[in-house]
Write an enzyme that holds these catalytic residues in place. Structure first.
Site, short mmCIF file in Angstrom:
data_model
loop_
_atom_site.label_atom_id
_atom_site.label_comp_id
_atom_site.label_asym_id
_atom_site.label_seq_id
_atom_site.Cartn_x
_atom_site.Cartn_y
_atom_site.Cartn_z
N CYS A 94 0.14 73.52 13.11
CA CYS A 94 -0.29 74.50 14.13
C CYS A 94 -1.08 75.67 13.52
O CYS A 94 -2.22 75.46 13.12
CB CYS A 94 0.91 74.98 14.90
SG CYS A 94 0.51 75.59 16.54
N HIS A 190 5.47 70.61 15.82
CA HIS A 190 6.57 71.39 15.23
C HIS A 190 7.86 70.58 15.33
O HIS A 190 7.85 69.39 15.67
CB HIS A 190 6.77 72.67 16.05
CG HIS A 190 5.67 73.67 15.93
ND1 HIS A 190 5.49 74.45 14.82
CD2 HIS A 190 4.70 74.01 16.81
CE1 HIS A 190 4.45 75.25 15.03
NE2 HIS A 190 3.95 75.01 16.21
N1 GLN Z 1 -1.39 81.33 17.26
C1 GLN Z 1 -1.77 79.92 17.31
C2 GLN Z 1 -1.86 79.36 18.76
O1 GLN Z 1 -1.23 79.91 19.65
C3 GLN Z 1 -0.78 79.06 16.54
C4 GLN Z 1 0.61 79.05 17.17
C5 GLN Z 1 1.64 78.26 16.36
O2 GLN Z 1 1.55 78.16 15.13
N2 GLN Z 1 2.66 77.71 17.06
O3 GLN Z 1 -2.54 78.37 18.97
#
Ligand code: GLN
Length: 237
Positions: A94, A190
């Site tokens: 992510c 995740h």
């Molecule tokens: N800030 C980034 C987004 O919202 C990554 C979020 C994350 O790592 N879950 O896409």
């Protein structure tokens, strides 16, 4: 045989259980009698390109990404790129994945320059993609959980991890999820992603060991629980 794992920005980039990927790689190595050292590399630390065999770069909110992007630009990015050129493996998730592309453009903010280790770019969208992902691809069927607003678009130099059967994946438009280029992997999954996807974990572990030890064939593990976790995640609505 020894494996050294680098947990990149462990204090900042560890959202939704991504540290569990470090634990999984370490344990699946130890179950095979391999010595393991884990190193956390935080902002301001000097990354030694020779030290780690595999890096785990987890996710984080935009505010963490601003700090990390600055640290990458201050030298850590060059050193990580040198490590990759020398055969180190990277699993990015992510927010970490977004910063390994060419750039990430958050809402109302200039682009955060990425490392370009993955041929992709990311633009924050108006939809937050939250939910379970199942995908089919060249590395097998994979499952995970996504929570992001960034929309990632792959260039010709990046292969997707696969096509989503459930979930939004890279951008909610083209059906792709994640990306990999050589030994650099990016995903929106995740959870953490590796415990429920043991074949992917062992692929990354094998590639990491091969950096210093040449061709490696890992003996199989008894993955009954991992398989049950995988099926349980796959069957979630
Ligand atoms: N800030 C980034 C987004 O919202 C990554 C979020 C994350 O790592 N879950 O896409």
């Amino acid at each position: 045989m020894k494996l050294t794992i680098g947990f990149l920005y462990g204090r900042l980039m560890n959202i939704y259980g991504d540290r569990g990927n470090v634990v999984t790689l370490a344990q699946r190595a130890r179950w095979r009698g391999i010595d393991v050292e884990t190193v956390t590399i935080n902002a301001g630390d000097e990354l030694d390109p020779e030290r780690c065999d595999v890096y785990v770069f987890g996710g984080g909110q935009d505010r963490e990404q601003f700090v990390v992007a600055d640290d990458l630009a201050a030298g850590t990015g060059e050193r990580l790129t040198a490590a990759v050129a020398d055969g180190a493996v990277v699993l990015s998730v992510c927010g970490g994945y977004q910063l390994l592309g060419h750039y990430y453009r958050p809402h109302g903010h200039d682009e955060l320059r990425g490392l370009g280790l993955i041929d992709a770019h990311t633009i924050a969208g108006d939809t937050r993609f939250i939910g379970n992902i199942t995908l089919h691809g060249p590395l097998g069927d994979l499952v995970g959980f996504e929570n992001h607003s960034g929309c990632t678009y792959l260039g010709s130099g990046a292969l997707p991890l696969g096509t989503v059967a459930q979930g939004s994946g890279n951008n909610g438009e083209d059906g792709t999820e994640g990306a990999y280029t050589g030994k650099v992997y990016g995903t929106y999954m995740h959870g953490p992603v590796l415990p429920k996807n043991p074949a992917l974990a062992d692929r990354i572990l094998t590639e990491a060991l091969e950096r210093r030890h040449g061709p490696v064939t890992l003996p199989p593990l008894e993955d009954t629980f991992e398989a049950r976790a995988h099926e349980s995640a796959r069957s979630r609505p």
